[in-house]
Enzyme design. Structure first.
Site, short mmCIF file in Angstrom:
data_model
loop_
_atom_site.label_atom_id
_atom_site.label_comp_id
_atom_site.label_asym_id
_atom_site.label_seq_id
_atom_site.Cartn_x
_atom_site.Cartn_y
_atom_site.Cartn_z
N ASP A 123 2.47 24.68 -5.24
CA ASP A 123 1.34 25.35 -4.59
C ASP A 123 1.79 26.57 -3.81
OD1 ASP A 123 -0.53 23.65 -5.63
OD2 ASP A 123 -0.64 22.36 -3.86
N ARG A 153 3.30 14.76 -10.77
CA ARG A 153 3.29 13.46 -10.12
C ARG A 153 1.87 13.02 -9.91
NH1 ARG A 153 6.46 12.70 -4.57
NH2 ARG A 153 4.69 13.91 -3.87
N THR A 161 -0.20 7.09 -7.61
CA THR A 161 0.95 6.20 -7.90
C THR A 161 2.29 6.87 -7.61
OG1 THR A 161 1.16 6.99 -10.17
CG2 THR A 161 -0.36 5.15 -9.81
N ASP A 163 4.32 21.61 -0.56
CA ASP A 163 4.18 21.51 -2.02
C ASP A 163 4.74 22.78 -2.65
OD1 ASP A 163 3.05 21.78 -4.71
OD2 ASP A 163 1.90 19.99 -4.19
C1 PRP Z 1 6.79 18.26 -7.66
C2 PRP Z 1 8.20 18.77 -7.81
C3 PRP Z 1 8.83 17.70 -8.68
C4 PRP Z 1 8.13 16.45 -8.23
C5 PRP Z 1 9.05 15.70 -7.31
O1 PRP Z 1 6.05 18.56 -8.76
O2 PRP Z 1 8.28 20.05 -8.34
O3 PRP Z 1 8.67 17.91 -10.06
O4 PRP Z 1 6.96 16.87 -7.50
O5 PRP Z 1 8.50 14.50 -6.94
P1 PRP Z 1 9.15 13.09 -7.31
O6 PRP Z 1 10.63 13.22 -7.02
O7 PRP Z 1 8.47 12.16 -6.38
O8 PRP Z 1 8.88 12.81 -8.74
P2 PRP Z 1 4.46 18.26 -8.79
O9 PRP Z 1 4.21 16.88 -9.30
O10 PRP Z 1 3.87 18.60 -7.47
O11 PRP Z 1 3.95 19.23 -9.93
P3 PRP Z 1 3.82 20.83 -9.90
O12 PRP Z 1 5.23 21.39 -9.93
O13 PRP Z 1 3.08 21.12 -11.14
O14 PRP Z 1 3.09 21.24 -8.64
N1 URA Z 2 6.68 17.75 -4.44
C1 URA Z 2 6.66 18.84 -3.62
O1 URA Z 2 6.31 19.95 -4.07
N2 URA Z 2 7.01 18.67 -2.34
C2 URA Z 2 7.39 17.49 -1.84
O2 URA Z 2 7.72 17.42 -0.64
C3 URA Z 2 7.41 16.38 -2.70
C4 URA Z 2 7.05 16.53 -3.99
#
Ligand code: PRP
Ligand code: URA
Length: 222
Positions: free
Chosen positions: A215, A116, A120, A212
């Site tokens: 993370d 994400r 944005t 997160d």
């Molecule tokens: C997180 C999560 C989803 C997304 C959800 O991933 O694992 O894929 O955010 O958010 P949304 O519903 O608003 O699209 P992230 O973008 O943090 O990537 P990562 O798993 O690589 O940390």
């Molecule tokens: N992605 C995450 O990992 N946590 C949240 O709460 C939202 C998006």
């Protein structure tokens, strides 16, 4: 971004939203939510939770009757005739794969890389590798967090464009906004979650959520 109680109730009433409320799932989700849970425990508990979730997600699987011979007699048995494909959304979706393959050992695994954009909140895709025969398979998208729903809706679109017809979306925690976005974009996709939380904060994080997920799994913010 505050969502009121009525909207949460509306979401829970949606036929396509299934909230997995097994006591062991609730216990594990509490450990995952706890900010004191370290990465190694987070990974282990997420994996265990995924196995528990897999029972609910496969509850409506159609079985094919077969004959089986025990050491004592012939009897009726069952196989799962439809191929199952797991598609974790990278990174955090990886944390659910181990638990699912434990109970679905024949499942094949595809990967969608998506993150994400922090400003944005729109999904940016960076990787795609899928098994073939998507159109004849049950496809389970795995991602712990359904926040705005942007990543989920985009992932379903990618899979449909590649031929998938029978898709379920599986997450640990969902926000009402995400459920609404995904259901509006793809009304045919059932959503499984262990909790429907209150709202998103200004940065698009689920509240109370668990922070997160990527993370916390990989220890990238410690
Ligand atoms: C997180 C999560 C989803 C997304 C959800 O991933 O694992 O894929 O955010 O958010 P949304 O519903 O608003 O699209 P992230 O973008 O943090 O990537 P990562 O798993 O690589 O940390
Ligand atoms: N992605 C995450 O990992 N946590 C949240 O709460 C939202 C998006």
């Amino acid at each position: 971004m505050e969502i009121n109680e009525k909207e949460i109730t509306n979401c829970s009433n949606m036929k396509k939203l299934i909230i997995i409320s097994h006591p062991l799932v609730k216990r594990d989700l509490t450990i995952l939510r706890d900010k004191r849970t370290a990465s190694h425990s987070f990974r282990a508990v997420l994996r265990r939770t995924a196995s528990l979730m897999a029972y609910s997600v496969t509850e409506d699987l159609h079985l094919q009757e077969v004959k089986v011979e025990t050491p004592l007699a012939k009897t009726k048995g069952y196989i799962v005739p439809i191929p199952i494909i797991l598609v974790p959304i990278l990174r955090a979706g990886l944390g659910l794969v181990g638990g699912f393959v434990e109970v679905l050992p024949n499942a094949r695994v595809g990967h969608i890389g998506m993150y994400r954009d922090e400003e944005t909140l729109k999904p940016v895709d960076y990787y795609l590798r899928l098994p073939n025969k998507l159109n004849h398979s049950l496809v389970l998208i795995l991602d712990p967090m359904l926040a705005t729903g942007g990543s989920a809706a985009a992932a379903v679109t990618v899979l449909k464009n590649k031929g998938a017809k029978h898709i379920k979306y599986v997450c640990l925690v969902a926000a009402p906004e995400g459920v609404r976005t995904l259901t509006q974009a793809h009304p045919d996709v059932k959503i499984y979650t262990c909790a429907l939380d209150r709202k998103l904060n200004k940065k698009g994080y689920i509240v109370p959520g668990l922070g997160d997920a990527g993370d916390r799994m990989f220890g990238t913010e410690e």
